[in-house]
Design a protein around this motif. Structure first.
Motif, PDB file in Angstrom:
ATOM      1  N   ARG A 136     -24.778  22.913  -0.886  1.00  0.00           N
ATOM      2  CA  ARG A 136     -23.609  22.178  -0.404  1.00  0.00           C
ATOM      3  C   ARG A 136     -23.037  22.744   0.886  1.00  0.00           C
ATOM      4  NH1 ARG A 136     -21.139  21.242  -6.507  1.00  0.00           N
ATOM      5  NH2 ARG A 136     -22.587  19.547  -7.039  1.00  0.00           N
ATOM      6  N   SER A 137     -23.613  23.849   1.354  1.00  0.00           N
ATOM      7  CA  SER A 137     -23.186  24.399   2.643  1.00  0.00           C
ATOM      8  C   SER A 137     -24.082  23.939   3.788  1.00  0.00           C
ATOM      9  CB  SER A 137     -23.187  25.933   2.588  1.00  0.00           C
ATOM     10  OG  SER A 137     -24.516  26.441   2.537  1.00  0.00           O
ATOM     11  N   SER A 140     -23.743  18.699   7.017  1.00  0.00           N
ATOM     12  CA  SER A 140     -23.816  17.289   6.645  1.00  0.00           C
ATOM     13  C   SER A 140     -23.987  16.418   7.883  1.00  0.00           C
ATOM     14  CB  SER A 140     -22.534  16.880   5.911  1.00  0.00           C
ATOM     15  OG  SER A 140     -22.432  15.476   5.810  1.00  0.00           O
ATOM     16  N   PRO A 141     -24.722  15.298   7.754  1.00  0.00           N
ATOM     17  CA  PRO A 141     -24.817  14.363   8.880  1.00  0.00           C
ATOM     18  C   PRO A 141     -23.543  13.554   9.071  1.00  0.00           C
ATOM     19  CG  PRO A 141     -25.993  13.495   6.988  1.00  0.00           C
ATOM     20  CD  PRO A 141     -25.569  14.892   6.619  1.00  0.00           C
ATOM     21  N   GLY A 142     -22.552  13.768   8.191  1.00  0.00           N
ATOM     22  CA  GLY A 142     -21.272  13.084   8.350  1.00  0.00           C
ATOM     23  C   GLY A 142     -21.223  11.702   7.741  1.00  0.00           C
ATOM     24  N   PHE A 144     -22.214   9.243   3.940  1.00  0.00           N
ATOM     25  CA  PHE A 144     -22.613   9.210   2.543  1.00  0.00           C
ATOM     26  C   PHE A 144     -23.855   8.330   2.491  1.00  0.00           C
ATOM     27  CE2 PHE A 144     -18.079   9.964   2.678  1.00  0.00           C
ATOM     28  CZ  PHE A 144     -17.902  10.998   1.766  1.00  0.00           C
ATOM     29  N   ILE A 147     -30.789  11.666   3.215  1.00  0.00           N
ATOM     30  CA  ILE A 147     -30.886  12.964   3.881  1.00  0.00           C
ATOM     31  C   ILE A 147     -30.844  12.818   5.397  1.00  0.00           C
ATOM     32  CG2 ILE A 147     -32.406  14.940   4.307  1.00  0.00           C
ATOM     33  CD1 ILE A 147     -31.166  15.057   1.593  1.00  0.00           C
ATOM     34  N   ASP A 213     -15.252  15.467   2.346  1.00  0.00           N
ATOM     35  CA  ASP A 213     -16.402  15.417   3.242  1.00  0.00           C
ATOM     36  C   ASP A 213     -17.670  15.178   2.424  1.00  0.00           C
ATOM     37  OD1 ASP A 213     -14.849  15.992   5.500  1.00  0.00           O
ATOM     38  OD2 ASP A 213     -14.988  18.154   5.103  1.00  0.00           O
ATOM     39  N   SER A 214     -18.678  14.619   3.052  1.00  0.00           N
ATOM     40  CA  SER A 214     -19.959  14.440   2.373  1.00  0.00           C
ATOM     41  C   SER A 214     -20.712  15.768   2.360  1.00  0.00           C
ATOM     42  CB  SER A 214     -20.798  13.369   3.074  1.00  0.00           C
ATOM     43  OG  SER A 214     -21.122  13.765   4.391  1.00  0.00           O
ATOM     44  N   VAL A 215     -21.378  16.050   1.244  1.00  0.00           N
ATOM     45  CA  VAL A 215     -22.182  17.260   1.115  1.00  0.00           C
ATOM     46  C   VAL A 215     -23.512  16.898   0.467  1.00  0.00           C
ATOM     47  CG1 VAL A 215     -20.210  18.827   0.924  1.00  0.00           C
ATOM     48  CG2 VAL A 215     -21.204  17.839  -1.151  1.00  0.00           C
ATOM     49  N   LEU A 216     -24.502  17.731   0.703  1.00  0.00           N
ATOM     50  CA  LEU A 216     -25.789  17.552   0.053  1.00  0.00           C
ATOM     51  C   LEU A 216     -25.677  18.049  -1.383  1.00  0.00           C
ATOM     52  CD1 LEU A 216     -28.758  16.707   0.593  1.00  0.00           C
ATOM     53  CD2 LEU A 216     -29.235  19.127   1.032  1.00  0.00           C
ATOM     54  N   THR A 217     -26.222  17.277  -2.329  1.00  0.00           N
ATOM     55  CA  THR A 217     -26.163  17.694  -3.723  1.00  0.00           C
ATOM     56  C   THR A 217     -27.353  17.121  -4.472  1.00  0.00           C
ATOM     57  OG1 THR A 217     -24.699  17.909  -5.650  1.00  0.00           O
ATOM     58  CG2 THR A 217     -24.771  15.754  -4.558  1.00  0.00           C
TER      59      THR A 217
END
Length: 239
Positions: A136-137, A140-142, A144, A147, A213-217
């Motif tokens: 999650r760190s 992000s591409p900003g 939702f 990838i 904010d959007s995060v990878l998960t």
């Protein structure tokens, strides 16, 4: 934290890893489709299968497989503390996407959890927590979405008509909430009914899903999708 630069854009298709980095020649389509070791799935075999080939490759293939899964493997490969199989190949053939991955021998956490001591469980949880903190760190591409952009690859945002308002990508949480409401409404309309879930999405979600904010998960994080090496703990043998 990272050993090499993470990719910024989606790889060109078809994508193949250098042959020198493979454990053996890639399996043929015949070998894949006739494989007898198949992993459990909620999907119908005609839409998606995951099989073990030659004890060296795990292959996920079918018309209902998302390129985003391969993209995710390429991205997290740059972060060694996120344990994940390596992507070996990804290509389309006759309307089916083939994702060929590294085979990692192990036991599903769901099968061994009850046999673990509290200390062993805590060790696993700590490692998973670290992996998710790193995941999650990742910048992000900003949006939702996928990838490397594109639609949000989840059944809650699926549209047979490819409605952008349903599939995304979304630049704001408000758009994400509207998509959930619209997707639910479309689903119930197909049954000629009005669903209570649509009303539920429409009322509280816009009040709670905002300002993030959007995060990878991981969209399917559960014990059955986590592998533990067979020799990791002496007590992981269910027998």
């Amino acid at each position: 934290m990272s050993t090499k630069s993470a990719p910024k854009v989606a790889p060109t298709r078809p994508w193949f890893r250098d042959g020198n980095e493979l454990p053996a020649p890639l399996p043929t389509r015949v070998q894949i489709e006739t494989a007898t070791t198949e992993y459990p799935s909620i999907y119908n075999a005609s839409s998606r299968r995951t099989v073990l080939v030659n004890q060296k490759f795990v292959v996920k293939y079918g018309p209902a497989v998302f390129e985003n899964e391969g993209h995710a493997l390429l991205l997290v490969e740059s972060y060694p503390h996120i344990p994940a199989p390596r992507l070996y190949a990804m290509y389309w053939e006759e309307g089916k996407l083939f994702i060929i991955m590294e085979f990692i021998a192990g036991l599903r956490l769901s099968d061994v959890w009850q046999h673990l001591s509290e200390e062993e469980k805590s060790t696993i949880v700590d490692q998973l927590r670290l992996a998710f903190e790193i995941l999650r760190s990742i910048p992000s591409p900003g949006i939702f979405g996928g990838i490397f952009g594109g639609p949000l690859p989840h059944r809650y945002f699926f549209s047979l008509d490819n409605e952008h308002e349903v599939t995304g990508p979304f630049s704001a949480e408000e758009d994400l909430c509207r998509a959930l409401v619209l997707r639910s409404a479309r689903n119930w309309e197909s049954w000629d009914r009005r669903g209570w879930m649509t009303d539920f999405f429409a009322r509280p979600l816009p009040l709670t899903l905002r300002g993030h904010d959007s995060v990878l998960t991981h969209s399917d994080f559960q014990r059955k999708n986590i592998l533990i090496r067979e020799d990791y703990f002496p007590s992981t043998n269910p027998g």
